[in-house]
Scaffold this motif. Structure first.
Motif, PDB file in Angstrom:
ATOM      1  N   ALA A  19     -13.893  23.308  31.011  1.00 28.17           N
ATOM      2  CA  ALA A  19     -14.470  22.204  32.077  1.00 28.17           C
ATOM      3  C   ALA A  19     -13.507  21.786  32.866  1.00 28.17           C
ATOM      4  CB  ALA A  19     -15.064  21.039  31.149  1.00 28.17           C
ATOM      5  N   LYS A  20     -12.132  21.468  32.428  1.00 31.47           N
ATOM      6  CA  LYS A  20     -11.246  21.143  33.145  1.00 31.47           C
ATOM      7  C   LYS A  20     -10.956  22.155  34.344  1.00 31.47           C
ATOM      8  CE  LYS A  20      -6.560  18.958  32.937  1.00 31.47           C
ATOM      9  NZ  LYS A  20      -5.464  18.778  31.934  1.00 31.47           N
ATOM     10  N   GLU A  21     -10.737  23.382  33.999  1.00 29.88           N
ATOM     11  CA  GLU A  21     -10.751  24.574  34.877  1.00 29.88           C
ATOM     12  C   GLU A  21     -11.901  24.537  36.074  1.00 29.88           C
ATOM     13  OE1 GLU A  21     -10.404  28.003  32.952  1.00 29.88           O
ATOM     14  OE2 GLU A  21      -8.438  27.731  32.047  1.00 29.88           O
ATOM     15  N   LEU A  22     -13.087  24.329  35.430  1.00 34.17           N
ATOM     16  CA  LEU A  22     -14.164  24.507  36.744  1.00 34.17           C
ATOM     17  C   LEU A  22     -14.364  23.337  37.357  1.00 34.17           C
ATOM     18  CD1 LEU A  22     -16.977  26.125  37.461  1.00 34.17           C
ATOM     19  CD2 LEU A  22     -17.935  25.174  35.540  1.00 34.17           C
ATOM     20  N   PHE A  23     -14.325  22.190  36.852  1.00 32.89           N
ATOM     21  CA  PHE A  23     -14.570  20.829  37.572  1.00 32.89           C
ATOM     22  C   PHE A  23     -13.312  20.691  38.702  1.00 32.89           C
ATOM     23  CE2 PHE A  23     -16.430  18.695  33.428  1.00 32.89           C
ATOM     24  CZ  PHE A  23     -17.463  19.441  33.663  1.00 32.89           C
ATOM     25  N   GLY A  24     -12.291  21.213  38.124  1.00 33.39           N
ATOM     26  CA  GLY A  24     -10.791  21.215  39.091  1.00 33.39           C
ATOM     27  C   GLY A  24     -11.193  21.995  40.272  1.00 33.39           C
TER      28      GLY A  24
END
Length: 312
Positions: free
Chosen positions: A209-214
């Protein structure tokens, strides 16, 4: 690994509710409806019509027959091919209100409004009423589905598709996703318990999630011409996302269960608050300017009952 927690609302931020459900007929909606499904929506009362000049020789056809009393305080009305039971409450209000809940339709009407006026108001809104009742029934059916079993071979929703858990007994812990087979391979010691498996999968989802949202946030910020101060993952049980007036954005990591268009909708929604800190028509026009399909995404997200997601 923290479990989902309830967060207190910040008066300086706007949030996208987790269990958003529309209760306002679209033709009468001027702004985004209240987030609580228990908030009644009151409509202007139907005009009072004069009584018929004389009794008819033949009874009225069934679709326009008046509603009738049932036991336990309910009434019944025929709407074309559909038979609708509803609860009628009298009040001192000046308008007729409709409330759709898991128990069905509740109509609140002023004491002076006739039963004929109430029937007419129901018939005028029957398409909206019936569609919302169907949505409620489908949501209730999804809630009754059995919860995910945390074991080898179980399926887990990820980016809108089911992936399969594969548990390997290894002394060295690790986790890897095989995109070709859509398998999430989790290495755990042989004596590991269910909570250790949940924690490992939750940690993996949060990292993704952190990668995708970023990656997605800057794309939509550029389209809108705005900049945000920071973003963080949220574990809130009541919000998909939130945005503060000073540009702090929080996105629920459990959005990773849904397809990318739904994630993009939440991102576009929160970034649009940097232009409009409200849910006015201007706000929704801003959302549409960078995410034209927002209506279908909003509807799909609203129909996704949180109770059907895996419990960590």
């Amino acid at each position: 690994m923290k479990l989902l927690r309830h967060t207190q609302p910040d008066p300086n931020q706007l949030a996208l509710p987790l269990d958003f459900f529309e209760t306002t007929p679209p033709e009468s909606r001027q702004d985004e409806p209240p987030s609580s499904p228990q908030s009644p929506i009151f409509l202007p009362p139907a005009p009072v019509t004069a009584p018929p000049p004389a009794a008819r020789a033949t009874p009225p056809v069934e679709p326009t027959a008046p509603s009738r009393n049932l036991s336990d305080g309910k009434r019944r009305i025929q709407l074309g091919e559909h038979v609708l039971d509803f609860v009628l409450l009298r009040s001192r209000r000046r308008s007729i209100g409709f409330l759709i809940s898991d128990e069905g339709l509740r109509v609140t009407a002023p004491n002076w409004v006739t039963l004929g006026d109430i029937d007419k108001a129901i018939r005028d809104k029957q398409r909206w009423i019936l569609s919302k009742l169907v949505e409620r029934r489908e949501r209730s059916a999804r809630r009754l589905k059995p919860q995910m079993q945390w074991r080898d071979g179980a399926t887990l929703p990820y980016l809108g598709q089911d992936i399969t858990l594969r548990i390997r007994a290894q002394q060295t812990s690790g986790i890897a996703y095989d995109e070709a087979s859509r398998e999430l391979i989790v290495n755990l010691p042989g004596d590991a318990g269910e909570q250790q498996l949940k924690d490992r999968v939750q940690g993996w989802l949060q990292a993704r999630a952190k990668e995708l949202f970023g990656a997605r946030l800057p794309l939509y910020a550029a389209k809108l011409g705005v900049s945000y101060r920071s973003y963080a993952l949220s574990s809130a049980t009541t919000q998909w996302g939130s945005c503060t007036a000073d540009g702090r954005i929080r996105l629920n990591w459990r959005l990773m269960h849904f397809a990318l268009p739904l994630i993009d909708y939440v991102i576009a929604h929160e970034l649009s608050h940097l232009r409009e800190m409200n849910h006015s028509p201007r706000f929704w026009a801003t959302v549409q300017s960078i995410f034209p399909e927002f209506e279908s995404a909003k509807r799909a997200l609203r129909q996704s009952a949180p109770e059907t997601l895996p419990t960590f």
